[in-house]
Design a protein around this motif. Sequence first.
Motif, short mmCIF file in Angstrom:
data_model
loop_
_atom_site.label_atom_id
_atom_site.label_comp_id
_atom_site.label_asym_id
_atom_site.label_seq_id
_atom_site.Cartn_x
_atom_site.Cartn_y
_atom_site.Cartn_z
N LEU A 20 0.84 -1.19 0.00
CA LEU A 20 0.00 0.00 0.00
C LEU A 20 0.88 1.25 0.00
O LEU A 20 1.96 1.26 0.59
N SER A 21 0.38 2.28 -0.66
CA SER A 21 1.08 3.56 -0.68
C SER A 21 0.14 4.65 -0.21
O SER A 21 -1.08 4.58 -0.43
N CYS A 22 0.70 5.67 0.39
CA CYS A 22 -0.08 6.83 0.84
C CYS A 22 0.74 8.07 0.53
O CYS A 22 1.82 8.26 1.09
N THR A 23 0.22 8.89 -0.35
CA THR A 23 0.91 10.11 -0.73
C THR A 23 0.31 11.29 0.02
O THR A 23 -0.91 11.49 -0.01
N ALA A 24 1.17 12.05 0.67
CA ALA A 24 0.74 13.19 1.46
C ALA A 24 1.00 14.48 0.70
O ALA A 24 2.00 14.62 0.00
N SER A 25 0.09 15.44 0.86
CA SER A 25 0.28 16.76 0.26
C SER A 25 -0.32 17.81 1.20
O SER A 25 -0.98 17.48 2.17
N LYS A 65 2.90 -8.11 13.23
CA LYS A 65 4.35 -8.00 13.45
C LYS A 65 5.06 -9.19 12.82
O LYS A 65 4.65 -10.33 12.99
N GLY A 66 6.09 -8.90 12.06
CA GLY A 66 6.82 -9.94 11.35
C GLY A 66 6.29 -10.21 9.96
O GLY A 66 6.95 -10.87 9.15
N ARG A 67 5.10 -9.72 9.65
CA ARG A 67 4.51 -9.91 8.31
C ARG A 67 4.40 -8.61 7.54
O ARG A 67 4.43 -8.60 6.32
N PHE A 68 4.21 -7.49 8.25
CA PHE A 68 4.03 -6.18 7.62
C PHE A 68 5.24 -5.31 7.94
O PHE A 68 5.85 -5.44 9.00
N ALA A 69 5.53 -4.40 7.03
CA ALA A 69 6.63 -3.45 7.25
C ALA A 69 6.20 -2.07 6.79
O ALA A 69 5.76 -1.90 5.64
N ILE A 70 6.34 -1.09 7.67
CA ILE A 70 6.00 0.29 7.34
C ILE A 70 7.29 1.03 7.00
O ILE A 70 8.34 0.82 7.64
N SER A 71 7.21 1.89 5.99
CA SER A 71 8.38 2.68 5.62
C SER A 71 7.92 3.99 5.01
O SER A 71 6.73 4.17 4.72
N GLN A 72 8.87 4.88 4.81
CA GLN A 72 8.53 6.22 4.35
C GLN A 72 9.59 6.72 3.40
O GLN A 72 10.79 6.51 3.64
N THR A 78 5.72 10.00 0.64
CA THR A 78 4.91 8.79 0.52
C THR A 78 5.22 7.82 1.65
O THR A 78 6.38 7.59 2.00
N LEU A 79 4.15 7.26 2.18
CA LEU A 79 4.20 6.24 3.22
C LEU A 79 3.83 4.92 2.58
O LEU A 79 2.93 4.88 1.73
N TYR A 80 4.51 3.85 3.00
CA TYR A 80 4.24 2.53 2.44
C TYR A 80 3.88 1.55 3.54
O TYR A 80 4.30 1.68 4.68
N LEU A 81 3.13 0.53 3.15
CA LEU A 81 2.90 -0.62 4.01
C LEU A 81 3.08 -1.85 3.14
O LEU A 81 2.25 -2.14 2.29
N GLN A 82 4.18 -2.54 3.35
CA GLN A 82 4.42 -3.79 2.64
C GLN A 82 3.83 -4.92 3.48
O GLN A 82 4.18 -5.07 4.65
#
Length: 125
Positions: A20-25, A65-72, A78-82
């Motif tokens: 998932l992606s999240c674009t901020a403005s 936890k252990g399955r998902f990873a949040i990054s920016q 943009t924020l991501y959720l793998q």
Amino acid sequence: QVQLVESGGGSVQTGGSLRLSCTASGDTGGVNSMGWFRQAPGKEREGVAVIEPGVGATYYAPSVKGRFAISQDNAKNTLYLQMFTLKPEDTGTYYCAAARRTYGTPLSASRYTYWGQGTQVTVSS
């Protein structure tokens, strides 16, 4: 004001992956906490993963936890959720959220002022 737009949802089978992606403005200066929440039909919205880039902290719900990873990616705002090893119980509408404050429980929706419109994730067995 901060505007958040999610993308990347879809339908996958058990064990599959999505990002998932999240674009901020807008007035993103001063945003200190961003996260992903989800809501399944008939259930309350729950915190999934949060990042506080200013302090380098991440938080995850025990169920992911252990399955998902949040990054920016700050350059892309943009924020991501793998999401890996998806399960049917991961099904729901996923929302991106942002807050200027960092007090309170990171995975609590009450901390967040700005919300995206949501993107649907469906995991079939």
